[in-house]
Scaffold this motif. Structure first.
Motif, PDB file in Angstrom:
ATOM      1  N   PRO A 177      -5.516   1.811 -14.966  1.00 16.86           N
ATOM      2  CA  PRO A 177      -5.829   1.618 -13.547  1.00 16.86           C
ATOM      3  C   PRO A 177      -5.045   2.583 -12.668  1.00 16.86           C
ATOM      4  O   PRO A 177      -3.892   2.923 -12.952  1.00 16.86           O
ATOM      5  N   ARG A 178      -5.662   3.026 -11.595  1.00 15.92           N
ATOM      6  CA  ARG A 178      -4.976   3.915 -10.666  1.00 15.92           C
ATOM      7  C   ARG A 178      -3.945   3.122  -9.884  1.00 15.92           C
ATOM      8  O   ARG A 178      -4.137   1.961  -9.532  1.00 15.92           O
TER       9      ARG A 178
ATOM     10  N   SER B  88      -4.387  -0.706  -8.458  1.00 16.93           N
ATOM     11  CA  SER B  88      -3.271  -1.485  -7.928  1.00 16.93           C
ATOM     12  C   SER B  88      -2.669  -0.794  -6.715  1.00 16.93           C
ATOM     13  O   SER B  88      -2.586   0.435  -6.657  1.00 16.93           O
ATOM     14  N   LEU B  89      -2.253  -1.577  -5.760  1.00 20.35           N
ATOM     15  CA  LEU B  89      -1.716  -1.057  -4.507  1.00 20.35           C
ATOM     16  C   LEU B  89      -0.316  -1.617  -4.290  1.00 20.35           C
ATOM     17  O   LEU B  89      -0.095  -2.830  -4.407  1.00 20.35           O
ATOM     18  N   THR B  90       0.613  -0.739  -3.964  1.00 24.60           N
ATOM     19  CA  THR B  90       1.967  -1.148  -3.591  1.00 24.60           C
ATOM     20  C   THR B  90       2.220  -0.674  -2.168  1.00 24.60           C
ATOM     21  O   THR B  90       2.161   0.531  -1.892  1.00 24.60           O
TER      22      THR B  90
ATOM     23  N   GLU C 275       5.267   6.875 -11.576  1.00 19.81           N
ATOM     24  CA  GLU C 275       3.995   7.500 -11.958  1.00 19.81           C
ATOM     25  C   GLU C 275       2.830   6.987 -11.104  1.00 19.81           C
ATOM     26  O   GLU C 275       1.799   6.547 -11.611  1.00 19.81           O
ATOM     27  N   PHE C 276       2.978   7.055  -9.783  1.00 18.84           N
ATOM     28  CA  PHE C 276       1.879   6.688  -8.896  1.00 18.84           C
ATOM     29  C   PHE C 276       0.845   7.809  -8.856  1.00 18.84           C
ATOM     30  O   PHE C 276       1.192   8.996  -8.871  1.00 18.84           O
ATOM     31  N   ASP C 277      -0.431   7.425  -8.793  1.00 23.96           N
ATOM     32  CA  ASP C 277      -1.502   8.425  -8.748  1.00 23.96           C
ATOM     33  C   ASP C 277      -1.727   8.968  -7.343  1.00 23.96           C
ATOM     34  O   ASP C 277      -2.281  10.065  -7.179  1.00 23.96           O
TER      35      ASP C 277
END
Length: 621
Positions: free
Chosen positions: A3-4, A29-31, A80-82
């Motif tokens: 998942p991105r 997923s969102l942070t 490692e965020f896209d």
């Protein structure tokens, strides 16, 4: 595919996080993070409502996250965020452009620690802040946030920019610094998308080892050509645009003439070799890279596998060549000295050096186009359309002297039609037309392309090749010969609209992704509006030695790793007492595919001062 993972920094009331979350695929997923603590947002009803919605949707929320220290906020396994978003960054209150530049610089350096290798950084800025030509109007550089230069400090390049659209994220309400009531004016705002740049590497010239007769020699590749040898752009498996344009050119000419494709000889020529062009008015060897060979008696097995492979690839046919035999000397020492003096080779500056070998061959076929294609290397001044290494294709046609006018005209007509057809395949601004211009000798031609708009550069004329009619053969005395030489790199630049020749030599895999088999579409660069830096240099000349300006450009190319794009002569000064002469030049540094910082340029400029003192025997002032 995993998942991105998206990261939002500098959230004010978290309305962007809520709006963006509604557009995402469930697997993404969102942070969402902000600098404030929960207590700081307790009295903001809008923020509280948005936080509640995000929690219900399972969004990860983090408080007290400093966007300039992202590595400290996330464990190693949580990075490692896209994609990282930072909307309308600002230091707050009446902070000037210098403070906001510093914020951006630290943010980009922080992003480098937590972004995936092929990830993106999205930065939205108000109208004019970025300082790029995408801003309408564009601010003066010193009055902008210099976003591309700040991104370079983190190793990022600007790959795309487009208007920031609130309609794309309905419900988003921009807030000021620390969620102040006063929001930013986002009319005309732009979203800047940055990606990682290839790093500058300290590439060292490789040492090649060759055998001539029973003697082994070694030599280093010229420093200015590091990364430009053995690239294989014209190989069968290549999808490089110079290969595509070459095959199209050959294929179209093959419809009008029989073809005979020849294996291109080694690009190395021995000093005094018989393959050198003998046209009386040609001086192409004056621009060649000359290399001195060193006698090498080391064990070939001690060489690394890479060196051996490079040597085999590059010098596959060099064993067929030999150095001129030395005159017999009475003493062995004198003979060794003579051998050392003559043990030189050069990299061919043009495929025209092979003309005599082709037309003197017993199997030469009159009426057929004999074709050679390969890389060539020339010392030259720095300019947007001159390059020290490029690919050339050479067509050699021999025909009976009685048919000279008809055959020559037929070849010119077909060549003109093919080139014009290639140059009109992309819908680019400005008209292009090919014309053949007579050389001063009244026999040969230059192949000239008239173009009014070439990328961001306006040019009037561009020479992409030559047509030579002065070759003769002692074997085929009844034949005339026409040699057509085409610079494939320049032609590819024109056809695809690639405004920088250096892009053809990039190691970045994104370049080749622009080229689909069988299609010719305008090239879209992945590095937009790279910053440029200007430095002046002045030096005293040595009265006893002549100053070679081309060599000065060559040293600048090598030291800067081809980041010097312009060298402008500013002034000449002669000291009234000593009569010593000083020259002053202005150098402009800019890359086309890498992040370049002011600090890197300053280091290159310092190294250049040292190199010209050593190599050109001048004294920097």
């Amino acid at each position: 595919m995993s998942p991105r993972r998206l990261l939002l920094v500098g959230e004010g009331n978290f309305s962007f996080a809520v709006a963006l979350n509604q557009t995402l695929d469930p697997s993404t997923s969102l942070t969402a993070t902000c600098l404030q603590r929960p207590a700081d947002l307790a009295r903001d009803p809008v923020a509280q409502e948005n936080l509640q919605r995000l929690r219900e949707q399972g969004t990860e929320i983090r408080f007290g996250v400093d966007c300039t220290q992202l590595a400290a906020a996330f464990e190693l396994q949580d990075r490692e965020f896209d994609r990282i978003y930072f909307n309308f960054p600002h230091c707050g209150r009446k902070a000037g452009v210098a403070k906001n530049r510093e914020l951006l610089a630290k943010f980009f350096q922080s992003c480098a620690d937590v972004l995936a290798e092929e990830g993106e950084v999205h930065v939205a800025l108000c109208k004019g802040q970025g300082g790029t030509p995408a801003d309408k109007p564009m601010r003066e550089w010193h009055n902008s946030w210099q976003v591309v230069a700040m991104a370079a400090l983190g190793g990022f390049i600007l790959s795309d920019v487009h208007p920031f659209s609130c309609e794309a994220v309905p419900g988003y309400k921009c807030t000021g610094y620390r969620s102040q009531d006063k929001s930013f004016h986002i009319e005309g705002a732009l979203n800047h998308i940055f990606t990682r740049s290839l790093a500058f590497e300290d590439l060292q010239p490789r040492i090649s080892r060759i055998k001539l007769g029973d003697q082994w020699f070694s030599f280093p590749e010229p420093e200015v050509l590091v990364g430009k040898l053995n690239r294989g752009f014209l190989e069968t498996t290549s999808c490089h645009p110079v290969k595509t344009i070459n095959e199209q050119l050959i294929g179209e000419l093959g419809k009008a003439f029989p073809l005979k494709r020849l294996k291109c000889p080694s690009p190395l020529l021995p000093q005094g070799g018989t393959s050198v062009l003998t046209f009386s008015n040609c001086d192409i060897l004056s621009s060649a890279f000359w290399i001195s060979l060193c006698e090498d008696n080391s064990n070939s097995e001690s060489l690394t596998g890479e060196t051996i492979q490079d040597t085999e690839d590059f010098l596959a046919s060099f064993s067929e060549l030999s150095l001129p035999k030395c005159p017999r000397r009475d003493s062995e020492e004198a003979a060794n000295e003579e051998m050392h003096d003559q043990a030189k080779i050069c990299l061919r500056p043009s495929l025209l050096v092979h003309v005599q070998v082709v037309i003197q061959a017993p199997d030469f076929l009159p009426g057929s186009l004999h074709i050679l294609s390969g890389p060539v290397f020339q010392k030259c001044h720095i300019s947007p359309f001159t390059m020290p290494a490029f690919h050339e294709t050479l067509f050699i046609l021999g025909f009976n002297k009685t048919l000279k006018d008809d055959c020559l005209q037929s070849l010119l007509d077909h060549l003109n039609g093919i080139l014009n057809s290639l140059l009109t395949q992309t819908l680019l601004e400005g008209s292009r037309s090919v014309e053949f211009i007579f050389e001063p000798n009244g026999k040969d031609y230059m192949v000239n392309v008239k173009s009014h708009n070439f990328g961001s550069i306006c040019i009037k004329d561009l020479i992409v090749g030559s047509i030579t009619t002065s070759a003769t053969s002692i074997i085929h005395k009844d034949l005339c010969f026409v040699c057509v030489s085409v610079n494939l790199d320049l032609l590819a630049m024109l056809v695809w609209g690639i405004s920088d020749w250096r892009m053809l030599w990039t190691f970045d895999n994104r370049f080749l992704k622009n080229f689909a088999p069988g299609k010719i579409e305008p090239f879209k660069s992945y590095s937009l509006y790279p910053p440029y830096y200007v430095h002046d240099i002045s030096f005293w000349l040595d009265e006893k030695k002549s100053f070679d300006e081309v060599e000065f450009h060559t040293v600048a190319r090598a030291v800067s790793q081809d980041t010097v794009i312009s060298i402008q002569f500013l002034s000449r000064f002669q000291h009234p007492k000593t009569e010593q002469v000083s020259l002053c030049y202005r150098l402009t540094y800019q890359t086309c595919d890498k992040a370049l910082t002011q600090q890197q340029v300053a280091s290159m400029q310092s190294q250049l001062r040292k190199e010209i003192q050593q190599r050109l025997h001048v004294t920097p002032r």
